[in-house]
Design a protein around this motif. Sequence first.
Motif, mmCIF file in Angstrom:
data_model
loop_
_atom_site.group_PDB
_atom_site.id
_atom_site.type_symbol
_atom_site.label_atom_id
_atom_site.label_comp_id
_atom_site.label_asym_id
_atom_site.label_seq_id
_atom_site.Cartn_x
_atom_site.Cartn_y
_atom_site.Cartn_z
ATOM 1 N N ILE A 38 0.785 -1.302 0.061
ATOM 2 C CA ILE A 38 0.102 -0.077 0.022
ATOM 3 C C ILE A 38 0.956 1.336 0.190
ATOM 4 C CG2 ILE A 38 -2.011 -1.035 1.139
ATOM 5 C CD1 ILE A 38 -1.183 0.135 3.628
ATOM 6 N N PRO A 47 -8.568 -6.546 -6.620
ATOM 7 C CA PRO A 47 -8.446 -7.965 -5.912
ATOM 8 C C PRO A 47 -7.221 -8.335 -6.108
ATOM 9 C CG PRO A 47 -10.492 -7.777 -7.190
ATOM 10 C CD PRO A 47 -9.977 -6.395 -7.397
ATOM 11 N N ARG A 50 -5.093 -6.589 -3.195
ATOM 12 C CA ARG A 50 -5.572 -7.076 -1.845
ATOM 13 C C ARG A 50 -5.072 -8.405 -1.988
ATOM 14 N NH1 ARG A 50 -11.925 -6.230 -0.708
ATOM 15 N NH2 ARG A 50 -11.773 -4.115 -0.889
ATOM 16 N N SER A 51 -4.590 -9.352 -2.821
ATOM 17 C CA SER A 51 -4.025 -10.391 -2.828
ATOM 18 C C SER A 51 -2.704 -10.417 -2.449
ATOM 19 C CB SER A 51 -4.196 -11.309 -3.823
ATOM 20 O OG SER A 51 -5.553 -11.337 -4.382
ATOM 21 N N ILE A 54 -1.116 -9.567 0.901
ATOM 22 C CA ILE A 54 -1.120 -10.620 1.654
ATOM 23 C C ILE A 54 0.316 -11.343 1.539
ATOM 24 C CG2 ILE A 54 -1.931 -12.771 2.847
ATOM 25 C CD1 ILE A 54 -3.270 -10.300 3.809
ATOM 26 N N TYR A 60 2.393 -11.094 7.076
ATOM 27 C CA TYR A 60 1.034 -11.235 6.618
ATOM 28 C C TYR A 60 0.580 -12.576 5.964
ATOM 29 C CZ TYR A 60 0.217 -6.521 8.064
ATOM 30 O OH TYR A 60 0.219 -5.246 8.647
ATOM 31 N N HIS A 63 -1.326 -15.863 6.832
ATOM 32 C CA HIS A 63 -2.693 -15.799 6.523
ATOM 33 C C HIS A 63 -3.017 -16.133 5.072
ATOM 34 C CE1 HIS A 63 -4.408 -14.042 10.098
ATOM 35 N NE2 HIS A 63 -3.829 -12.779 9.865
ATOM 36 N N PRO A 64 -4.005 -16.982 4.808
ATOM 37 C CA PRO A 64 -4.165 -17.361 3.309
ATOM 38 C C PRO A 64 -4.848 -15.746 2.910
ATOM 39 C CG PRO A 64 -5.925 -17.837 4.790
ATOM 40 C CD PRO A 64 -4.968 -17.530 5.678
ATOM 41 N N VAL A 65 -4.758 -15.787 1.246
ATOM 42 C CA VAL A 65 -5.129 -14.485 0.662
ATOM 43 C C VAL A 65 -6.655 -14.395 1.151
ATOM 44 C CG1 VAL A 65 -5.799 -13.658 -1.576
ATOM 45 C CG2 VAL A 65 -3.271 -14.315 -1.305
ATOM 46 N N LYS A 66 -7.317 -15.313 1.101
ATOM 47 C CA LYS A 66 -8.998 -15.123 1.411
ATOM 48 C C LYS A 66 -9.182 -16.053 2.532
ATOM 49 C CE LYS A 66 -11.153 -13.915 -2.635
ATOM 50 N NZ LYS A 66 -12.265 -14.140 -3.465
ATOM 51 N N VAL A 67 -9.977 -15.764 3.438
ATOM 52 C CA VAL A 67 -10.718 -16.318 4.550
ATOM 53 C C VAL A 67 -12.187 -16.458 4.298
ATOM 54 C CG1 VAL A 67 -8.858 -16.008 6.232
ATOM 55 C CG2 VAL A 67 -10.689 -14.196 5.904
ATOM 56 N N LYS A 68 -12.703 -17.594 4.988
ATOM 57 C CA LYS A 68 -14.500 -17.789 5.082
ATOM 58 C C LYS A 68 -14.830 -16.476 5.608
ATOM 59 C CE LYS A 68 -13.719 -22.507 6.016
ATOM 60 N NZ LYS A 68 -13.390 -23.634 7.115
ATOM 61 N N ARG A 69 -15.832 -16.304 5.288
ATOM 62 C CA ARG A 69 -16.539 -14.997 5.668
ATOM 63 C C ARG A 69 -16.862 -15.011 7.155
ATOM 64 N NH1 ARG A 69 -19.069 -10.896 3.098
ATOM 65 N NH2 ARG A 69 -19.081 -11.763 1.135
ATOM 66 N N VAL A 72 -14.003 -13.841 9.952
ATOM 67 C CA VAL A 72 -13.740 -12.439 10.570
ATOM 68 C C VAL A 72 -14.645 -11.814 11.254
ATOM 69 C CG1 VAL A 72 -12.546 -12.184 7.922
ATOM 70 C CG2 VAL A 72 -14.898 -11.522 8.472
ATOM 71 N N VAL A 74 -15.988 -11.187 14.852
ATOM 72 C CA VAL A 74 -15.212 -11.074 16.228
ATOM 73 C C VAL A 74 -16.083 -11.998 17.014
ATOM 74 C CG1 VAL A 74 -14.412 -9.786 18.204
ATOM 75 C CG2 VAL A 74 -14.411 -8.780 15.551
ATOM 76 N N VAL B 91 -17.165 -21.987 -1.057
ATOM 77 C CA VAL B 91 -17.296 -21.360 0.368
ATOM 78 C C VAL B 91 -17.392 -20.032 0.107
ATOM 79 C CG1 VAL B 91 -16.250 -21.127 2.475
ATOM 80 C CG2 VAL B 91 -15.983 -23.367 1.070
ATOM 81 N N ASP B 92 -18.259 -19.145 1.052
ATOM 82 C CA ASP B 92 -18.139 -17.849 1.024
ATOM 83 C C ASP B 92 -16.876 -17.359 1.599
ATOM 84 O OD1 ASP B 92 -19.142 -15.334 0.706
ATOM 85 O OD2 ASP B 92 -20.369 -15.399 2.276
ATOM 86 N N LYS B 93 -16.209 -16.534 0.856
ATOM 87 C CA LYS B 93 -14.805 -16.013 1.326
ATOM 88 C C LYS B 93 -14.718 -14.632 1.175
ATOM 89 C CE LYS B 93 -12.081 -20.120 1.395
ATOM 90 N NZ LYS B 93 -10.643 -20.582 0.898
ATOM 91 N N VAL B 94 -13.821 -13.926 1.841
ATOM 92 C CA VAL B 94 -13.605 -12.457 1.507
ATOM 93 C C VAL B 94 -12.159 -12.459 1.807
ATOM 94 C CG1 VAL B 94 -15.808 -11.681 2.717
ATOM 95 C CG2 VAL B 94 -13.879 -12.242 4.187
ATOM 96 N N HIS B 95 -11.731 -11.250 1.289
ATOM 97 C CA HIS B 95 -10.226 -10.999 1.237
ATOM 98 C C HIS B 95 -9.625 -10.745 2.780
ATOM 99 C CE1 HIS B 95 -10.129 -10.304 -3.179
ATOM 100 N NE2 HIS B 95 -9.110 -10.729 -3.103
ATOM 101 N N THR B 96 -8.398 -11.423 2.922
ATOM 102 C CA THR B 96 -7.627 -11.281 4.512
ATOM 103 C C THR B 96 -7.591 -9.750 4.567
ATOM 104 O OG1 THR B 96 -6.856 -13.400 4.270
ATOM 105 C CG2 THR B 96 -6.010 -12.036 5.772
ATOM 106 N N TRP B 97 -7.079 -9.111 3.456
ATOM 107 C CA TRP B 97 -6.865 -7.490 3.485
ATOM 108 C C TRP B 97 -7.983 -6.881 2.603
ATOM 109 C CZ3 TRP B 97 -4.922 -3.365 5.633
ATOM 110 C CH2 TRP B 97 -4.926 -2.213 4.870
ATOM 111 N N LEU B 100 -9.661 -9.115 7.471
ATOM 112 C CA LEU B 100 -9.213 -9.739 8.665
ATOM 113 C C LEU B 100 -8.153 -8.854 9.364
ATOM 114 C CD1 LEU B 100 -9.086 -12.014 10.800
ATOM 115 C CD2 LEU B 100 -7.864 -13.238 9.222
ATOM 116 N N LEU B 101 -7.112 -8.296 8.465
ATOM 117 C CA LEU B 101 -6.139 -7.622 9.089
ATOM 118 C C LEU B 101 -6.775 -6.302 9.678
ATOM 119 C CD1 LEU B 101 -3.395 -7.726 6.431
ATOM 120 C CD2 LEU B 101 -3.624 -9.177 8.128
ATOM 121 N N VAL B 103 -9.522 -6.105 11.557
ATOM 122 C CA VAL B 103 -9.959 -6.551 12.621
ATOM 123 C C VAL B 103 -8.854 -6.947 13.639
ATOM 124 C CG1 VAL B 103 -11.243 -8.273 14.085
ATOM 125 C CG2 VAL B 103 -12.153 -7.598 11.734
#
Lengths: 260, 232
Positions: A38, A47, A50-51, A54, A60, A63-69, A72, A74, B91-97, B100-101, B103
């Motif tokens: 950045i 996109p 964003r990848s 990571i 960073y 972490h994987p580039v994408k995580v399950k919704r 995230v 809390v 699977v429903d996924k979102v970008h880590t950045w 997640l970062l 949060v």
Amino acid sequence: MAKVLDNPRPTAKERLAKIGEQMQGSQAWNSIFRPGSIFRKGYTDSPRNRSYVIMNSVLYHLHPVKVKRHAVKVSYTLCLGGLSFFLFILLTVTGIFLMFFYRPTGANAWEDIQMLQTSVTFGLLVRNMHRWGAHLMVLSVFLHMARVFYHGAYKPPREFNWVIGVILLTLTLLLSFTGYLLPWDQLALWAVTVGTNMMGYSPLVGNQVRFVLLGGVEIGSETLLRWYVLHVIMFPFIIIIFMAIHFWRVRKDGGISGPL
Amino acid sequence: MTEIPEHLLKRAQAARDKAAGGDAGGAAGGDRIPGDLLDRTKAASDGAAAVVATAPVGGGVPVGAGPGGHTQRLLTVVKSGSIQEAKAAPVDKVHTWPHLLAVEFVAALACTAFLFVFSWVVNAPLLQAADFNKTPNPSKAPWYFLGLQELLTMFHPMIAGVTLPGMGLVALILAPYLDRNASNKPEDRKFMTSMMTMFLMFWAVLTIIGSFFRGPGFNFTFPWRDGIFFEL
């Protein structure tokens, strides 16, 4: 004269912007910040970038580039695992600071702490942060375990990562316990006396283990040196190895568990 | 020999016809393609035609000559379902950045702020220097071992100090191998949930009693009556 009027002197703001742009376009800058950073010139929210954020960061890319919704949210993890890790880093930083002012001998230890609190800039604050942070880490690791259990996150394929987690909990307790002796005050001495007396009850090897850990039959200056080495080098070394396996397995076992 | 579907044969035939017609058309409308290229194409297709003429003698396989004079042969037809079977639902996924970062960053910041303010206000205890000749009364272990110390007042050290905590630790390690229920739904796991809650409550109650309800001589007291004998 007319030429000067056509090109008025650039304002300080414009000059600053130009210098910033030149710096961001320089080879040195671009060699430090990898593509997608950045801080790089012309970063846009795409996109692909964003990848890259990571993938191109040594920290960073844990972490994987994408995580399950749901991961995230809390309310699902309560951030407990991440906070345990963060507290470990915080304790490492504050612990290194404390090491500069501390000698692990019976004659010096308590006075060094006293000196640290009264004569060293921010000494008291850093010691407080180290102590409260340690208690907080024990608490957060423990709560993390409870959270994982109640979510059934230890079930296949994550059985072995749970086992590593129990090892990490034990190591956290050992780290906290070895650190407890180091101030060498009445609280430290007698809490550890009580704690190690419990250890002596273990069958067969209990007394031998106690002897090796204390460097004698009773707590003394040798104990202080041993526990210092265990606390600042050996247990951190072991716990880092197990943490690496723990984090790696989280990803290899398909990311965080759930949703429920 | 695999039977070739009729529609594919038809398509091959159509392509062959088109190639034959295209040659003628290309020669006539040579305004777009350079003449030397057309000549080269023609020479190649002549050569291919010679090959086609000889090939059926050997194999008897239907052979098609393409537009460029290439010979093409259909080996097999694979139906899409047999190799493209979707095994997992997407699977429903979102970008880590940044999701997640952001949060994690806020959590780390809040944690640091809390620790900073707490350390500012509350000082860590530092009692008198260690003295082997003065045993404080009561002598207590660190708080996370106080459950164990409390247990020692009730049972023989062999049981309270070794057997019970050892069994607890082993049970904790073996939990994923003992729990054969594959579901992670809370409504399916009432037994394990209640077991764990009892286990945690057992230690929590022991720890609280050991911390706040034990005074001089590790005798039972009430913190509101005799004060708190507890240091962190």
